[in-house]
Scaffold this active site. Structure first.
Site, PDB file in Angstrom:
ATOM      1  N   GLU A  80      -5.820  -6.534  11.745  1.00 22.44           N
ATOM      2  CA  GLU A  80      -7.217  -6.221  11.448  1.00 22.44           C
ATOM      3  C   GLU A  80      -8.150  -7.396  11.732  1.00 22.44           C
ATOM      4  O   GLU A  80      -9.132  -7.264  12.461  1.00 22.44           O
ATOM      5  CB  GLU A  80      -7.339  -5.806   9.973  1.00 22.44           C
ATOM      6  CG  GLU A  80      -6.558  -4.559   9.633  1.00 22.44           C
ATOM      7  CD  GLU A  80      -6.385  -4.332   8.132  1.00 22.44           C
ATOM      8  OE1 GLU A  80      -6.500  -3.169   7.713  1.00 22.44           O
ATOM      9  OE2 GLU A  80      -6.126  -5.306   7.390  1.00 22.44           O
TER      10      GLU A  80
ATOM     11  N   GLU B 283       2.698  -0.774   9.302  1.00 21.08           N
ATOM     12  CA  GLU B 283       3.553   0.111   8.523  1.00 21.08           C
ATOM     13  C   GLU B 283       5.047  -0.212   8.656  1.00 21.08           C
ATOM     14  O   GLU B 283       5.867   0.465   8.055  1.00 21.08           O
ATOM     15  CB  GLU B 283       3.316   1.567   8.952  1.00 21.08           C
ATOM     16  CG  GLU B 283       1.879   2.031   8.793  1.00 21.08           C
ATOM     17  CD  GLU B 283       1.356   1.948   7.364  1.00 21.08           C
ATOM     18  OE1 GLU B 283       2.175   2.057   6.429  1.00 21.08           O
ATOM     19  OE2 GLU B 283       0.143   1.760   7.191  1.00 21.08           O
TER      20      GLU B 283
ATOM     21  N   LEU C  94      -3.675   3.590  11.195  1.00 20.04           N
ATOM     22  CA  LEU C  94      -4.728   4.419  10.619  1.00 20.04           C
ATOM     23  C   LEU C  94      -5.484   3.630   9.561  1.00 20.04           C
ATOM     24  O   LEU C  94      -5.209   3.743   8.371  1.00 20.04           O
ATOM     25  CB  LEU C  94      -4.145   5.707  10.036  1.00 20.04           C
ATOM     26  CG  LEU C  94      -5.133   6.875   9.929  1.00 20.04           C
ATOM     27  CD1 LEU C  94      -5.604   7.322  11.299  1.00 20.04           C
ATOM     28  CD2 LEU C  94      -4.517   8.043   9.189  1.00 20.04           C
ATOM     29  N   ASP C  95      -6.441   2.864  10.006  1.00 21.02           N
ATOM     30  CA  ASP C  95      -7.271   2.071   9.099  1.00 21.02           C
ATOM     31  C   ASP C  95      -8.187   2.986   8.291  1.00 21.02           C
ATOM     32  O   ASP C  95      -8.834   3.877   8.849  1.00 21.02           O
ATOM     33  CB  ASP C  95      -8.112   1.084   9.909  1.00 21.02           C
ATOM     34  CG  ASP C  95      -9.057   0.288   9.051  1.00 21.02           C
ATOM     35  OD1 ASP C  95      -8.588  -0.615   8.347  1.00 21.02           O
ATOM     36  OD2 ASP C  95     -10.271   0.582   9.066  1.00 21.02           O
TER      37      ASP C  95
ATOM     38  N   ASP D 110       0.836  -1.196   0.000  1.00 17.43           N
ATOM     39  CA  ASP D 110       0.000   0.000   0.000  1.00 17.43           C
ATOM     40  C   ASP D 110       0.876   1.252   0.000  1.00 17.43           C
ATOM     41  O   ASP D 110       1.832   1.345   0.777  1.00 17.43           O
ATOM     42  CB  ASP D 110      -0.897   0.040   1.248  1.00 17.43           C
ATOM     43  CG  ASP D 110      -1.897  -1.098   1.284  1.00 17.43           C
ATOM     44  OD1 ASP D 110      -2.314  -1.536   0.199  1.00 17.43           O
ATOM     45  OD2 ASP D 110      -2.244  -1.550   2.386  1.00 17.43           O
TER      46      ASP D 110
END
Length: 281
Positions: free
Chosen positions: A226, A65, A85-86, A35
């Protein structure tokens, strides 16, 4: 454990304050799962790392991250895995986003999960803390998180939050989702897992799904940051989870800390219907 909760609250408050005037531009870098990182992804990660590193009860931090685990104290008990930070790609349209935390004992595996927390940065700053039950807290004017209510999943819901590009769904999943809509379910999907799961939990039921797709055969959502924390929360709230084949996402095991998996979270009715649909011959 409560001490870790307090440090997480501090980190969440700091991120919330920074979000009032955020830099929504992108870095040139990508995280481990490919990402492209927003600058605020990195800022949020730094805030959590710097804050939680001061907690003596945390053995290691694992961030979406960062490529590797960050060892803090070999003698400590708990490992905290987090998505700083979803839903950050939705910052430019001002949607609700959040942070997700999983607290593991001794080892980062689903069976070692002892608590899960998420924050949601929306019109209100809210925090859900799940140890033995799922408790919703809301920030008041005195900068304190005040208990609001317990979140409980009903037997059946009416919300359908389903991810993945539809043209890449397999026929079985497409048929199952159509069946839910034919039964009167309402589409509620923003693209931020925190926001979509928060709505299902607060409304008392429904289904959140991110299936295997043609371009993501192992799903897209990350297990340790998650999937596992939200599976823990869903099941503690009285709901069920599955990867489409098994009876609980918490039965899965991975060695790669950035592993992904197909995942389904919901009321008992929706997950039972899913398993029936997915296992029909």
């Amino acid at each position: 454990m409560d001490e870790i909760f307090d440090y997480i609250k501090k980190a969440v408050l700091s991120i919330s304050n920074e979000l009032k005037f955020p830099d929504t531009s992108y870095n040139q870098s990508q995280n481990k799962t490919g990402d492209t990182q927003l600058k605020f992804d990195v800022i949020s990660d730094e805030i959590i790392t710097n804050t939680l590193s001061k907690c003596p009860n945390i053995k290691a931090l694992i961030s979406e991250e960062k490529d590797e685990s960050l060892i803090l104290n070999e003698e400590a008990t708990y490992i905290v895995a987090y998505d700083p930070l979803d839903g950050s790609s939705l910052m430019d349209v001002n949607f609700a986003i959040g942070s997700i935390f999983a607290i593991y004992e001794k080892k980062a595996q689903a069976k070692c999960l002892k608590a899960a927390i998420y924050s949601i940065y929306g019109p209100r700053l809210e925090l859900v803390i799940c140890k033995d039950c799922v408790n919703l807290y809301r920030l008041n004017k005195e900068n304190e998180f005040i208990f609001v209510k317990k979140l409980i999943m009903q037997e059946k819901g009416k919300i359908n939050a389903t991810g993945g590009t539809q043209k890449n769904w397999d026929e079985k999943h497409a048929k199952f989702i159509k069946g839910l809509f034919d039964d009167g379910y309402r589409l509620r999907y923003s693209g931020a897992m925190v926001s979509d799961m928060h709505q299902i939990l607060c409304k008392g039921g429904g289904l959140f799904s991110y299936p295997a797709t043609k371009n993501s055969v192992n799903g897209k959502l990350r297990a340790f940051f998650e999937v596992f924390p939200f599976a823990y929360i869903t099941e503690k709230a009285g709901g069920k989870t599955s990867n489409g084949l098994n009876e609980s996402l918490l039965d899965l095991e991975f060695d790669n800390i950035h592993a992904t998996t197909p995942c389904f979270f919901g009321s008992k009715y929706e997950i039972n219907a899913l398993l029936k649909a997915y296992n029909e011959r």
